[in-house]
Design a protein around this motif. Structure first.
Motif, mmCIF file in Angstrom:
data_model
loop_
_atom_site.group_PDB
_atom_site.id
_atom_site.type_symbol
_atom_site.label_atom_id
_atom_site.label_comp_id
_atom_site.label_asym_id
_atom_site.label_seq_id
_atom_site.Cartn_x
_atom_site.Cartn_y
_atom_site.Cartn_z
ATOM 1 N N MET A 1 -1.539 9.991 -5.144
ATOM 2 C CA MET A 1 -1.649 9.532 -3.777
ATOM 3 C C MET A 1 -0.279 9.606 -3.121
ATOM 4 N N LYS A 2 -0.254 10.082 -1.904
ATOM 5 C CA LYS A 2 1.016 10.247 -1.210
ATOM 6 C C LYS A 2 1.379 8.985 -0.438
ATOM 7 N N MET A 3 2.660 8.840 -0.168
ATOM 8 C CA MET A 3 3.153 7.669 0.538
ATOM 9 C C MET A 3 2.563 7.582 1.942
ATOM 10 N N THR A 4 2.342 8.716 2.592
ATOM 11 C CA THR A 4 1.768 8.679 3.936
ATOM 12 C C THR A 4 0.355 8.106 3.908
ATOM 13 N N ASP A 5 -0.391 8.401 2.855
ATOM 14 C CA ASP A 5 -1.737 7.840 2.712
ATOM 15 C C ASP A 5 -1.667 6.337 2.463
ATOM 16 N N ILE A 6 -0.702 5.924 1.682
ATOM 17 C CA ILE A 6 -0.562 4.510 1.344
ATOM 18 C C ILE A 6 -0.170 3.698 2.566
ATOM 19 N N ARG A 7 0.699 4.221 3.404
ATOM 20 C CA ARG A 7 1.140 3.503 4.601
ATOM 21 C C ARG A 7 0.003 3.243 5.580
ATOM 22 N N GLU A 8 -1.026 4.061 5.543
ATOM 23 C CA GLU A 8 -2.153 3.912 6.463
ATOM 24 C C GLU A 8 -3.140 2.838 6.015
ATOM 25 N N LEU A 9 -3.028 2.364 4.779
ATOM 26 C CA LEU A 9 -3.962 1.387 4.239
ATOM 27 C C LEU A 9 -3.627 -0.023 4.727
ATOM 28 N N SER A 10 -4.660 -0.866 4.790
ATOM 29 C CA SER A 10 -4.446 -2.266 5.146
ATOM 30 C C SER A 10 -3.949 -3.030 3.918
ATOM 31 N N ASN A 11 -3.565 -4.273 4.127
ATOM 32 C CA ASN A 11 -3.068 -5.095 3.021
ATOM 33 C C ASN A 11 -4.150 -5.314 1.960
ATOM 34 N N GLU A 12 -5.394 -5.507 2.394
ATOM 35 C CA GLU A 12 -6.480 -5.713 1.453
ATOM 36 C C GLU A 12 -6.736 -4.449 0.635
ATOM 37 N N GLU A 13 -6.658 -3.309 1.300
ATOM 38 C CA GLU A 13 -6.860 -2.044 0.590
ATOM 39 C C GLU A 13 -5.737 -1.774 -0.402
ATOM 40 N N LEU A 14 -4.514 -2.162 -0.038
ATOM 41 C CA LEU A 14 -3.391 -2.012 -0.961
ATOM 42 C C LEU A 14 -3.593 -2.873 -2.208
ATOM 43 N N THR A 15 -4.044 -4.085 -1.997
ATOM 44 C CA THR A 15 -4.301 -4.975 -3.121
ATOM 45 C C THR A 15 -5.383 -4.400 -4.028
ATOM 46 N N LYS A 16 -6.424 -3.846 -3.429
ATOM 47 C CA LYS A 16 -7.510 -3.233 -4.198
ATOM 48 C C LYS A 16 -7.003 -2.024 -4.976
#
Length: 68
Positions: A1-16
């Motif tokens: 997964m690329k950093m640009t994809d990660i930056r677009e995620l919400s906090n809940e999605e990051l936790t998941k």
């Protein structure tokens, strides 16, 4: 997964994503211990994805604290 994809995620999605990554890493380590793991490079990839998610979560935490 690329950093640009990660930056677009919400906090809940990051936790998941972090929970999923840790679970996958556990399973990969278990497979490696029982000699069932075919692609050993996957362990490194999962570790990097976990680190990327943690880095983004920490950056958001720092930004929130400095905004106060």
């Amino acid at each position: 997964m690329k950093m640009t994809d990660i930056r677009e995620l919400s906090n809940e999605e990051l936790t998941k994503k972090l929970e999923d990554g840790r679970a996958e890493l556990f399973n990969l380590r278990f497979q490696m211990a029982t000699s069932q793991l075919d692609n050993t490079a996957r362990v490194k990839t999962v570790k990097r994805d976990i680190a990327r998610v943690q880095t983004e979560m920490r950056a958001r935490q720092i930004a929130a604290e400095s905004a106060k």
